[in-house]
Write an enzyme that holds these catalytic residues in place. Structure first.
Site, short mmCIF file in Angstrom:
data_model
loop_
_atom_site.label_atom_id
_atom_site.label_comp_id
_atom_site.label_asym_id
_atom_site.label_seq_id
_atom_site.Cartn_x
_atom_site.Cartn_y
_atom_site.Cartn_z
N SER A 189 -6.91 4.44 2.35
CA SER A 189 -7.53 4.90 1.10
C SER A 189 -6.53 5.62 0.21
O SER A 189 -5.52 6.16 0.69
CB SER A 189 -8.68 5.85 1.44
OG SER A 189 -8.18 6.96 2.13
N VAL A 192 -6.10 9.47 1.21
CA VAL A 192 -5.18 9.76 2.32
C VAL A 192 -3.75 9.34 1.93
O VAL A 192 -2.78 10.05 2.24
CB VAL A 192 -5.63 9.05 3.62
CG1 VAL A 192 -4.63 9.29 4.74
CG2 VAL A 192 -7.01 9.53 4.04
N GLY A 193 -3.64 8.25 1.21
CA GLY A 193 -2.31 7.78 0.77
C GLY A 193 -1.56 8.84 -0.01
O GLY A 193 -0.37 9.06 0.17
N GLU A 198 -0.19 0.86 0.60
CA GLU A 198 -1.13 -0.19 0.18
C GLU A 198 -2.50 0.47 0.17
O GLU A 198 -3.05 0.77 1.23
CB GLU A 198 -1.12 -1.35 1.17
CG GLU A 198 0.20 -2.07 1.32
CD GLU A 198 0.54 -2.95 0.13
OE1 GLU A 198 -0.35 -3.22 -0.69
OE2 GLU A 198 1.71 -3.34 0.02
N CYS A 249 -10.06 -4.64 0.95
CA CYS A 249 -9.40 -3.97 -0.18
C CYS A 249 -9.48 -4.85 -1.42
O CYS A 249 -9.43 -4.38 -2.54
CB CYS A 249 -7.97 -3.64 0.16
SG CYS A 249 -7.07 -5.05 0.81
#
Ligand code: NAD
Length: 496
Positions: free
Chosen positions: A229, A232-233, A250, A284
């Site tokens: 997500s 979190v990324g 990604e 995604c």
């Protein structure tokens, strides 16, 4: 007694140092316990990173074609075990068997494609500006790579990262999603059988907050490759930023399919159904917005609702089932929260919008295929990633508006347009802000030999798959060989 699974470190299957474990249950039936897995901590990560560091010098000196031969073998074993892996995956993450077979096939394709890359990994040669001097650039490994993956493609995504990483001469530690650890174990059993030397590939199970974060912070990890997500990324990226660690991201999407008035509506409908409800909308690249020309909007929406209501929901292992459950309770709560938000925002709920818990579905995280109409482009349901079987229909007056609406979110992963007008198709290829554009196809369907990734908040500019993944997992080194026998100074000697 529940089946006990382990971490794979330095060529051995081991428990977490703390001996703590966590359970993995099927999202289609919470009574179905798949097994217990090590709840690992920073100590286990340290052990795995140390093994990867120790294995690095020898592995990086093995010729790349030889490393490729191991991946060739991995692909062959995966092919033999395809059905068994697919069944494990359906049981632990819920998507239907035809889709999990596709997920495994993506891993097989990646193995064979990457194996061949062992005989390419091309660098460049170019003339030097000075006489009797040779110039070239070559790829060299980065070092120990930390790989962190989500649950929605439990085989494909780990292989997209792991295979190119080791082909390039790196060693790795994988922290798979806590919802799909069993598929990761299958992958590592295959790597072991195919002859990956001890320490080259390590697997550590556990939570993101503890195990994942420890991998990100470890000082001997040179690179983090993260798929998950955007929230979190961002966290992972800022931690890597502080340590100047290399990172590829990604992240999420808010993908849309445009349907113009000249589209083949049968085709567009099939695409929208597959894009919105395949993998229960948890891709995604899932289609979460349907941008439709006003001339065909009524017709398209009516047919979409009718088709959505016919979809058979249930356990993905059942051949008749077309849509499985959501991954867990938190995911179902999130989807339902967005449905409530959509209603409050004034969108019209045409079908779905509730859990499905009848009979055999009572113990799983099922949710009905949901269609919203009268959605405005700035509503939250049209802007934020829902990650569930919810599609929002947005009406537009023409092509320019359709492009503007499609581009009007913070994400940019996949995009699609259905039209018979070749000029519009080419303008869409040029103007849609996304890493992937499909013409007369849904927003899903990427192939492993083309770059995969997105623009804007979908990532940080890297592309997995294709040949571009090698720019993530290698450093470029430029080499100059002077055989003139004298000191030659670039830029300085080279004047008129
Ligand atoms: P997530 O971000 O919750 O978790 C992804 C991984 O990160 C998991 O392994 C998790 O344990 C770990 N993690 C969580 N917190 C962490 C932390 N603080 N430090 C380190 N690791 C941590 O995502 P998810 O729910 O597993 O997956 C769904 C998301 O992934 C969606 O947003 C989806 O769009 C995205 N996704 C993107 C792609 C792509 O290629 N662009 C592909 C698949 C999924």
């Amino acid at each position: 007694m529940a089946k006990q699974f382990k971490n794979y470190i330095d060529g051995h299957w081991v428990e977490a140092k703390s001996r703590k474990t966590f359970e993995n249950r099927s999202p289609a039936n919470q009574k179905d316990l798949i097994g217990v897995f090590p709840l690992s901590s920073g100590d286990d990560i340290h052990r795995a990173v140390t093994a990867a560091k120790k294995a690095l010098p020898k592995w990086s000196l093995m010729p790349a074609p030889k490393r490729g031969e191991i991946l060739q073998k991995v692909g062959e074993i995966m092919r033999e075990q395809k059905e068994d892996i697919a069944k494990t995956m359906t049981r632990e993450m819920g998507k239907v068997l035809t889709e999990t077979r596709g997920d495994v096939q993506e891993g097989i394709d990646t193995a064979f494609y990457t194996a061949g890359e062992g005989r390419r990994l091309f660098g460049e040669t170019t003339p030097s500006e000075l006489p009797d001097k040779f110039a070239m650039s070559v790829r060299v490994p980065v070092g120990v790579c930390g790989l962190i993956t989500p649950w929605n493609f439990p085989m494909a995504i780990p292989t997209w990262k792991l295979f190119p990483a080791i082909l390039c001469g790196n060693t790795v530690v994988l922290k798979p999603a806590e919802d799909t650890p069993a598929t990761a174990v299958k992958l590592y059993q295959i790597l072991e059988e195919a002859g990956a030397p001890p320490g080259v590939v390590n697997l550590v199970h556990g939570t993101g907050e503890e195990t994942g974060a420890a991998l990100v912070r470890h000082k001997d990890v040179q690179l983090i490759s993260f798929t998950g997500s955007a929230e979190v990324g961002r966290e992972v990226a800022s931690s890597c930023g502080k340590d100047l660690k290399r990172i590829s991201l990604e992240l999420g999407g808010k993908n849309a399919q445009i349907v113009m008035e000249d589209a083949d509506l049968d085709l567009a409908l099939e695409g929208a159904l597959w894009g919105a409800f395949g993998t229960t909308g948890q891709r995604c690249t899932a289609t979460s917005r349907l941008i439709v020309h006003r001339e065909v909007k009524e017709e398209m929406t009516k047919r979409l609702v009718a088709a959505a209501e016919k979809l058979r929901i249930g356990d993905g292992l059942d051949k008749k089932v077309e849509m499985g459950p959501l991954i867990n309770q938190a995911a179902r709560d999130k989807v339902h929260r967005y449905v409530e938000i959509g209603k409050k925002e004034g969108a019209r709920l045409l079908t779905g919008g509730e859990t499905s818990q009848k009979g055999k579905l009572a113990n799983g995280f099922f949710y009905l295929p949901t269609v919203f109409d009268r959605v405005k482009p700035d509503m939250r349901i049209a802007q934020e990633e829902i990650f569930g079987p919810v599609i929002s229909v947005i009406e537009v007056k023409g092509f320019e508006e359709a492009v503007e609406v499609l581009n009007g979110t913070c994400y940019g992963l996949s995009s699609s347009i259905y039209t018979k007008d070749v000029g519009r198709a080419f303008r869409a290829m040029r103007d849609l802000q996304a890493g992937i554009t499909y013409i007369n196809g849904p927003t899903i369907g990427a192939e492993v030999h083309l770059p995969f990734g997105g623009v804007k908040n979908t990532g940080n500019g890297h592309r997995e798959a294709g040949t571009t993944v090698y720019d993530i997992f290698t450093e470029w080194k430029s080499i100059y060989i002077d055989y003139s026998g004298k000191l030659q100074k670039a830029q300085i000697d080279n004047v008129d």
